[in-house]
Design a protein around this motif. Structure first.
Motif, PDB file in Angstrom:
ATOM      1  N   PRO A 145      -5.776 -80.138 103.831  1.00  0.00           N
ATOM      2  CA  PRO A 145      -7.221 -79.665 103.824  1.00  0.00           C
ATOM      3  C   PRO A 145      -7.534 -78.295 103.401  1.00  0.00           C
ATOM      4  N   THR A 171      -8.365 -88.779 107.765  1.00  0.00           N
ATOM      5  CA  THR A 171      -8.886 -87.973 108.803  1.00  0.00           C
ATOM      6  C   THR A 171      -8.001 -86.555 108.627  1.00  0.00           C
ATOM      7  N   ASN A 172      -8.869 -85.536 108.739  1.00  0.00           N
ATOM      8  CA  ASN A 172      -8.162 -84.434 108.862  1.00  0.00           C
ATOM      9  C   ASN A 172      -8.644 -83.469 110.241  1.00  0.00           C
ATOM     10  N   THR A 174      -9.134 -79.811 112.406  1.00  0.00           N
ATOM     11  CA  THR A 174      -8.663 -78.333 112.737  1.00  0.00           C
ATOM     12  C   THR A 174      -8.424 -77.867 113.930  1.00  0.00           C
ATOM     13  N   GLY A 183      -4.536 -76.555 110.480  1.00  0.00           N
ATOM     14  CA  GLY A 183      -5.387 -78.077 110.094  1.00  0.00           C
ATOM     15  C   GLY A 183      -4.518 -78.782 109.307  1.00  0.00           C
ATOM     16  N   PHE A 184      -4.395 -80.094 109.301  1.00  0.00           N
ATOM     17  CA  PHE A 184      -3.693 -80.867 108.434  1.00  0.00           C
ATOM     18  C   PHE A 184      -4.460 -82.216 108.404  1.00  0.00           C
ATOM     19  N   ASP A 185      -4.248 -83.301 107.465  1.00  0.00           N
ATOM     20  CA  ASP A 185      -4.595 -84.505 107.450  1.00  0.00           C
ATOM     21  C   ASP A 185      -3.557 -85.204 108.613  1.00  0.00           C
ATOM     22  N   THR A 186      -4.196 -85.956 109.554  1.00  0.00           N
ATOM     23  CA  THR A 186      -3.762 -86.855 110.642  1.00  0.00           C
ATOM     24  C   THR A 186      -3.094 -88.068 109.762  1.00  0.00           C
ATOM     25  N   TYR A 235       3.595 -80.925 110.426  1.00  0.00           N
ATOM     26  CA  TYR A 235       2.467 -80.209 109.360  1.00  0.00           C
ATOM     27  C   TYR A 235       3.171 -79.039 108.951  1.00  0.00           C
ATOM     28  N   SER A 238      -0.631 -83.317 103.995  1.00  0.00           N
ATOM     29  CA  SER A 238      -1.945 -84.010 103.551  1.00  0.00           C
ATOM     30  C   SER A 238      -1.373 -85.252 102.838  1.00  0.00           C
ATOM     31  N   SER A 280      -1.741 -86.476 117.103  1.00  0.00           N
ATOM     32  CA  SER A 280      -1.901 -85.145 116.658  1.00  0.00           C
ATOM     33  C   SER A 280      -2.346 -84.165 117.487  1.00  0.00           C
ATOM     34  N   THR A 352      -1.998 -75.293 104.576  1.00  0.00           N
ATOM     35  CA  THR A 352      -1.398 -75.908 103.558  1.00  0.00           C
ATOM     36  C   THR A 352       0.086 -75.589 103.428  1.00  0.00           C
TER      37      THR A 352
END
Length: 368
Positions: A145, A171-172, A174, A183-186, A235, A238, A280, A352
Motif C-alpha cells: 500500500p 485490508t491494509n 498502517t 504498512g502492508f496488506d493484511t 511483510y 500486498s 497482524s 513496500t
C-alpha cells in the motif's frame, strides 16, 4: 489564491469513484469537498470479470482503460461545474485508477490499473498524475500500500502510537510510531464477501454484514482458508482481488468434506477479514493501541463489531482524527499528486520493500 488538487480513487471493490477536492496552497490540508460517483453497471461488471481472469488480452485492457478514463473525465467535469472551479486553479489531478491485476511477486512483477491518465489530462487540459505504483515496483517493491506515507503526515503528528486500518476490497494496516512507519496488506477486506454476495444474489455487497450475521462460522473451512500462504508471509506484502477471488473461495470450499450453507460461508469469509487483521495487529504488538478504521468496511456493522470484540482494542474511525473514513484514500492521492509535481520522493523500504527513494506517480501533461 487556492492551489486546487483533485484526488480520484476507485477501490478494489470497483463499486464507485471517490473524489476529494483539496486546497494545498499552504502546509495544511484543506478539504474543500468530498463526493462519490457510481461506476456504470456495465463497466463495473466488466472490471470485476476481468480481474478474475488469469490472462487478459491487450484489446480488452485497452477497452477498459479508455472506458474508465471516460468515466473519470466526466466525474471531474461534474466536480468543476458543481463547485464552480476555474480550470486554471487546478494544479493537478491525482488518479489512482482501477486495479485489475496486482502481481508484484510474479516472475516479471507488474501492476495494472485502468483509467488512462493521459486521456484524462488531454480531455480536461489538466496535468494529471497517475501510475502511482510503477516506480516502486521497478525498485523491487510491492507497489502497495502507498497510503501509509500519507497516514504518517495527517495522523502521526502527535507522535503517539496508533493503528490505521483501511478496509476496502483489501485490508491494509498502517502502524504509526514516532520512530518508523510500517504498512502492508493484511488480506481480504470486503472483496470475498462482496464476491460471495453477488454469487448468491444477495446484492453487490452484504449491507451492514446482516447476511453474514445470520450464518455460523465453519471452523474447518476457516482453518483451510487461513492456511493460505499469504497470511503467514512476512511483510512487506500486498495482494488484490485478482488473488482473493471467486475461484479462491470455491477451491477452499472444495477441500471441505461437508456441505456448507451460503450464509455460513459468508460468516466464515467475514472471519477471514477479521482474523487476518487481528493476527497482524498482534504481530506488531499493537493490541493495546487505538485502531482507527477507514474505507467502505466501516459501514459493515457486524464486521466492525467483530474486530472490536476479537482485537480487544479500542476501535474508532478516522473521523475521530478529523478525516471522513470514506475519503481518506481520495484525499491521499490528491496530496500525493502535489508531492509528485514538486518532485518529492519517498523511502518506502519498511512499507513496500522497495530499495532507495522512489517517486510516487508519473506526470501526464495535456497534449498540445
Amino acid at each position: 489564491m487556492a492551489d486546487i488538487y483533485i484526488g480520484l480513487m476507485s477501490g478494489t471493490s470497483a463499486d464507485s469513484i471517490d473524489c476529494a477536492t483539496l486546497d494545498l496552497s499552504s502546509k495544511d490540508i484543506k478539504v474543500l469537498d468530498c463526493r462519490n460517483f457510481e461506476i456504470p453497471k456495465d463497466l463495473r461488471k466488466d472490471v470485476i470479470q476481468s480481474s478474475q481472469l488469469k490472462k487478459i488480452e491487450k484489446e480488452l485492457i485497452d477497452n477498459l482503460d479508455f472506458r474508465m478514463a471516460e468515466v473519470l473525465v466526466e466525474t471531474v467535469k461534474k466536480i468543476i461545474d458543481e463547485l464552480n472551479l476555474e480550470v486554471e486553479d487546478i494544479k493537478a489531478i491525482g488518479s489512482h485508477g482501477q486495479t485489475i491485476k496486482h502481481e508484484p511477486k510474479s516472475e516479471m512483477p507488474y501492476t495494472l490499473q485502468i483509467g488512462d491518465p493521459q486521456k484524462i489530462s488531454n480531455d480536461l487540459k489538466i496535468r494529471t498524475v497517475g501510475n502511482f505504483r510503477y516506480d516502486d515496483i521497478k525498485a523491487g517493491g510491492e507497489g502497495a500500500p502507498l497510503t501509509p506515507v500519507f497516514h504518517k503526515i495527517v495522523f502521526g503528528e502527535d507522535k503517539k502510537k496508533k493503528v490505521i486500518v483501511n478496509i476496502g476490497g483489501i485490508t491494509n494496516i498502517t502502524a504509526l510510531d514516532h520512530t518508523e512507519v510500517i504498512g502492508f496488506d493484511t488480506g481480504p477486506g470486503n472483496c470475498l464477501m462482496d464476491c460471495w454476495s453477488r454469487e448468491n444474489n444477495v446484492g453487490n455487497y452484504d449491507d451492514k454484514g446482516s447476511w453474514a450475521s445470520l450464518g455460523t462460522v465453519n471452523q474447518s473451512l476457516l482453518e483451510t482458508m487461513m492456511d493460505d500462504d499469504y497470511f503467514s508471509r512476512k511483510y512487506p506484502k500486498s495482494t488484490g482481488p485478482d488473488y482473493f477471488n471467486h475461484k479462491w473461495i470455491k477451491d477452499n470450499i472444495a477441500k471441505s468434506d461437508n456441505k456448507i450453507s451460503p450464509e455460513d460461508v459468508q460468516a466464515t469469509l467475514l472471519q477471514i477479514t477479521v482474523l487476518s487483521l487481528v493476527e497482524s495487529i498482534n504481530l506488531l504488538n499493537l493490541s493495546k493501541e487505538t485502531i482507527y478504521l477507514c474505507g467502505g468496511g466501516v459501514h459493515n456493522e457486524f464486521l466492525c463489531n467483530e474486530i472490536t470484540k476479537q482485537s480487544k482494542a479500542k476501535v474508532n474511525t478516522t473521523l475521530d482524527l478529523g478525516i471522513d473514513p470514506d475519503y481518506v484514500e481520495a484525499i491521499c492521492f490528491a496530496w500525493l499528486a502535489k508531492q509528485r509535481i514538486h518532485n518529492i520522493n519517498f523511502n518506502l523500504n519498511k512499507i513496500t520493500g522497495s530499495k532507495g527513494e522512489v517517486y510516487l506517480g508519473r506526470i501526464y501533461e495535456p497534449s498540445k
